[in-house]
Design a protein around this motif. Sequence first.
Motif, PDB file in Angstrom:
ATOM      1  N   GLY B  12       0.819  -1.211   0.000  1.00 44.41           N
ATOM      2  CA  GLY B  12       0.000   0.000   0.000  1.00 44.41           C
ATOM      3  C   GLY B  12       0.851   1.258   0.000  1.00 44.41           C
ATOM      4  O   GLY B  12       2.030   1.222   0.338  1.00 44.41           O
ATOM      5  N   GLY B  13       0.250   2.349  -0.405  1.00 47.26           N
ATOM      6  CA  GLY B  13       0.909   3.647  -0.309  1.00 47.26           C
ATOM      7  C   GLY B  13       2.060   3.874  -1.268  1.00 47.26           C
ATOM      8  O   GLY B  13       2.883   4.761  -1.052  1.00 47.26           O
ATOM      9  N   VAL B  14       2.131   3.076  -2.336  1.00 47.86           N
ATOM     10  CA  VAL B  14       3.268   3.223  -3.251  1.00 47.86           C
ATOM     11  C   VAL B  14       2.969   4.167  -4.413  1.00 47.86           C
ATOM     12  O   VAL B  14       3.881   4.587  -5.132  1.00 47.86           O
ATOM     13  N   GLY B  15       1.689   4.488  -4.612  1.00 49.50           N
ATOM     14  CA  GLY B  15       1.333   5.405  -5.694  1.00 49.50           C
ATOM     15  C   GLY B  15       0.376   4.824  -6.732  1.00 49.50           C
ATOM     16  O   GLY B  15       0.297   5.333  -7.851  1.00 49.50           O
ATOM     17  N   LYS B  16      -0.367   3.784  -6.364  1.00 49.92           N
ATOM     18  CA  LYS B  16      -1.293   3.175  -7.319  1.00 49.92           C
ATOM     19  C   LYS B  16      -2.401   4.138  -7.734  1.00 49.92           C
ATOM     20  O   LYS B  16      -2.662   4.303  -8.920  1.00 49.92           O
ATOM     21  N   THR B  17      -3.052   4.752  -6.740  1.00 48.14           N
ATOM     22  CA  THR B  17      -4.177   5.621  -7.062  1.00 48.14           C
ATOM     23  C   THR B  17      -3.703   6.838  -7.854  1.00 48.14           C
ATOM     24  O   THR B  17      -4.339   7.242  -8.835  1.00 48.14           O
ATOM     25  N   THR B  18      -2.584   7.391  -7.455  1.00 45.34           N
ATOM     26  CA  THR B  18      -1.977   8.499  -8.203  1.00 45.34           C
ATOM     27  C   THR B  18      -1.748   8.091  -9.655  1.00 45.34           C
ATOM     28  O   THR B  18      -2.042   8.842 -10.595  1.00 45.34           O
ATOM     29  N   ARG B 181       8.165   7.383  -6.889  1.00 43.29           N
ATOM     30  CA  ARG B 181       8.816   7.988  -5.725  1.00 43.29           C
ATOM     31  C   ARG B 181      10.331   7.802  -5.795  1.00 43.29           C
ATOM     32  O   ARG B 181      10.976   7.490  -4.809  1.00 43.29           O
ATOM     33  N   ILE B 210       8.858   7.574 -12.101  1.00 42.24           N
ATOM     34  CA  ILE B 210       8.248   8.823 -11.638  1.00 42.24           C
ATOM     35  C   ILE B 210       9.047   9.336 -10.446  1.00 42.24           C
ATOM     36  O   ILE B 210       9.184   8.635  -9.448  1.00 42.24           O
ATOM     37  N   PRO B 211       9.582  10.538 -10.554  1.00 38.65           N
ATOM     38  CA  PRO B 211      10.376  11.052  -9.437  1.00 38.65           C
ATOM     39  C   PRO B 211       9.519  11.384  -8.221  1.00 38.65           C
ATOM     40  O   PRO B 211       8.334  11.674  -8.349  1.00 38.65           O
ATOM     41  N   GLU B 212      10.122  11.302  -7.057  1.00 35.96           N
ATOM     42  CA  GLU B 212       9.497  11.818  -5.838  1.00 35.96           C
ATOM     43  C   GLU B 212       9.294  13.303  -6.046  1.00 35.96           C
ATOM     44  O   GLU B 212      10.222  14.012  -6.451  1.00 35.96           O
ATOM     45  N   SER B 213       8.088  13.792  -5.831  1.00 34.99           N
ATOM     46  CA  SER B 213       7.826  15.183  -6.201  1.00 34.99           C
ATOM     47  C   SER B 213       6.714  15.796  -5.363  1.00 34.99           C
ATOM     48  O   SER B 213       5.679  15.189  -5.117  1.00 34.99           O
ATOM     49  N   VAL B 216       3.038  15.962  -6.701  1.00 35.11           N
ATOM     50  CA  VAL B 216       2.030  14.922  -6.503  1.00 35.11           C
ATOM     51  C   VAL B 216       1.110  15.293  -5.345  1.00 35.11           C
ATOM     52  O   VAL B 216      -0.119  15.161  -5.428  1.00 35.11           O
ATOM     53  N   LEU B 217       1.695  15.771  -4.288  1.00 34.94           N
ATOM     54  CA  LEU B 217       0.909  16.184  -3.125  1.00 34.94           C
ATOM     55  C   LEU B 217       0.038  17.391  -3.475  1.00 34.94           C
ATOM     56  O   LEU B 217      -1.151  17.431  -3.156  1.00 34.94           O
ATOM     57  N   SER B 220      -2.892  16.176  -5.477  1.00 32.61           N
ATOM     58  CA  SER B 220      -3.950  15.496  -4.739  1.00 32.61           C
ATOM     59  C   SER B 220      -4.666  16.473  -3.809  1.00 32.61           C
ATOM     60  O   SER B 220      -5.872  16.342  -3.588  1.00 32.61           O
TER      61      SER B 220
HETATM   62  N1  LIG Z   1       5.904  10.500  -7.080  1.00 34.75           N
HETATM   63  C1  LIG Z   1       5.473  10.848  -5.852  1.00 34.75           C
HETATM   64  N2  LIG Z   1       6.096  11.839  -5.160  1.00 34.75           N
HETATM   65  C2  LIG Z   1       5.665  12.196  -3.930  1.00 34.75           C
HETATM   66  N3  LIG Z   1       4.631  11.643  -3.298  1.00 34.75           N
HETATM   67  C3  LIG Z   1       3.956  10.649  -3.919  1.00 34.75           C
HETATM   68  C4  LIG Z   1       4.353  10.197  -5.213  1.00 34.75           C
HETATM   69  N4  LIG Z   1       3.496   9.200  -5.588  1.00 34.75           N
HETATM   70  C5  LIG Z   1       2.643   9.032  -4.557  1.00 34.75           C
HETATM   71  N5  LIG Z   1       2.895   9.899  -3.555  1.00 34.75           N
HETATM   72  C6  LIG Z   1       2.173  10.047  -2.277  1.00 34.75           C
HETATM   73  O1  LIG Z   1       2.136   8.792  -1.636  1.00 34.75           O
HETATM   74  C7  LIG Z   1       0.915   8.595  -0.970  1.00 34.75           C
HETATM   75  C8  LIG Z   1       0.262   7.293  -1.463  1.00 34.75           C
HETATM   76  O2  LIG Z   1      -0.103   7.443  -2.825  1.00 34.75           O
HETATM   77  P1  LIG Z   1      -1.327   6.661  -3.448  1.00 34.75           P
HETATM   78  O3  LIG Z   1      -1.355   6.961  -4.901  1.00 34.75           O
HETATM   79  O4  LIG Z   1      -2.577   6.923  -2.675  1.00 34.75           O
HETATM   80  O5  LIG Z   1      -0.843   5.167  -3.196  1.00 34.75           O
HETATM   81  P2  LIG Z   1      -1.660   3.792  -3.163  1.00 34.75           P
HETATM   82  O6  LIG Z   1      -2.888   3.976  -3.987  1.00 34.75           O
HETATM   83  O7  LIG Z   1      -0.701   2.797  -3.733  1.00 34.75           O
HETATM   84  O8  LIG Z   1      -1.970   3.507  -1.731  1.00 34.75           O
HETATM   85  C9  LIG Z   1       0.070   9.821  -1.245  1.00 34.75           C
HETATM   86  O9  LIG Z   1       0.172  10.682  -0.150  1.00 34.75           O
HETATM   87  C10 LIG Z   1       0.713  10.423  -2.474  1.00 34.75           C
HETATM   88  O10 LIG Z   1       0.546  11.808  -2.505  1.00 34.75           O
END
Ligand SMILES: Nc1ncnc2c1ncn2[C@@H]1O[C@H](COP(=O)(O)OP(=O)(O)O)[C@@H](O)[C@H]1O
Lengths: 87, 269
Positions: B12-18, B181, B210-213, B216-217, B220
């Motif tokens: 979880g929390g790796v960026g799937k929804t993003t 990230r 995708i760079p940590e950035s 993204v925050l 969202s």
């Molecule tokens: N490339 C990125 N750089 C910085 N933060 C990111 C990046 N991708 C995702 N995040 C942050 O990580 C958190 C989890 O992202 P999310 O897309 O909800 O993951 P998942 O759906 O896998 O749980 C969120 O707070 C999001 O803003």
Amino acid sequence: MGLLDVFRSNRPRGSASVAKERLQILVAHDRAFRNRPSYLPELQQEILEVIRKYVEVDLDAVSVNYEQDDEQEFLELNIVLPDGSRS
Amino acid sequence: MARTIVITSGKGGVGKTTTAAAMAMGLAQRGHRTVVIDFDVGLRNLDLIMGCERRVVYDFVNVINGEANLNQALIRDKRCDSLYVLPASQTRDKEALTPEGVGKVLEELSKGHDYIVCDSPAGIEHGATMAMYFADDAVVVTNPEVSSVRDSDRMLGILSSKSRRAKQGDEPIKEHLLLTRYSADRVERGEMLGVDDVQEILSLNLLGVIPESQAVLNASNAGIPVVLDNASNAGQAYNDMVARYLGEDLPMRFLATERKGIFSRLFRG
Ligand SMILES: Nc1ncnc2c1ncn2[C@@H]1O[C@H](COP(=O)(O)OP(=O)(O)O)[C@@H](O)[C@H]1O
Ligand SMILES: [Mg+2]
């Protein structure tokens, strides 16, 4: 400090290389486990039953191990006989 | 017939929804009729990332249970005509997604769309299995970090054994790696696994990095998929990813920190 040290200190061996080594081992292990044929537990149980017809071995006396490389699959069978089973 | 893409990871929390939001918006912007579905029953947040949370009336589970039809549940994106969102339900009953129900909805969506993007929940249980079951393509979202890489590998095992394609003996799901990230800076310092390291372990087709950035925050926070922020490196990297998925051959960007002068490099800390 010589010039070489300057270049060396520019590239310290960080934790990433440790992470990579650990991952390689872990993932290889996971994959081997995943690829095990699903009949292994049953096979192990049946072999144990057959052995126990003849020798009074422990319930964990039989172990079956499965390994795989690019060319072959290995099924390793290990049976531990109790002391003094040679009557 | 639509192509079904699952955005998955295990962890979880790796960026799937993003990623699901970015990919869906990116495909739709290029004129493809696209729908993005939130499979995260009970923890829905795709609607937030897409900025349509206040327009949710019916959801995926309502449609499956016959309490609403698809047209009532689909939310059309205000920025892009060819994009629809199907939100997840807030119900706590995770079993509400049945294979028959999901299959029927996907089949119906398949008629009017080119791409169906499925945002998977974390884990390897029911919800995640439902999200990947009908997939044609999988984007395995991975962070350069041990537990994420390991879970991605487990997910690959599930894709190749538990999906419909696997069960029916069809051509396997096309698996792609998306590294997110990513911090080029930390990779250069040897503190983070690099893209080559991860590739060596997972050996998948690399769809993007995708760079940590901060963008993204920001995205969202505002409910605007980051792919629309073309001034940001993350937005550009997501655009590249979509283009690569559609067959363009683009070099990877943002893999190195900006080149500093030789003196600053020699005398750095
Ligand atoms: N490339 C990125 N750089 C910085 N933060 C990111 C990046 N991708 C995702 N995040 C942050 O990580 C958190 C989890 O992202 P999310 O897309 O909800 O993951 P998942 O759906 O896998 O749980 C969120 O707070 C999001 O803003
Ligand atoms: Mg999510």
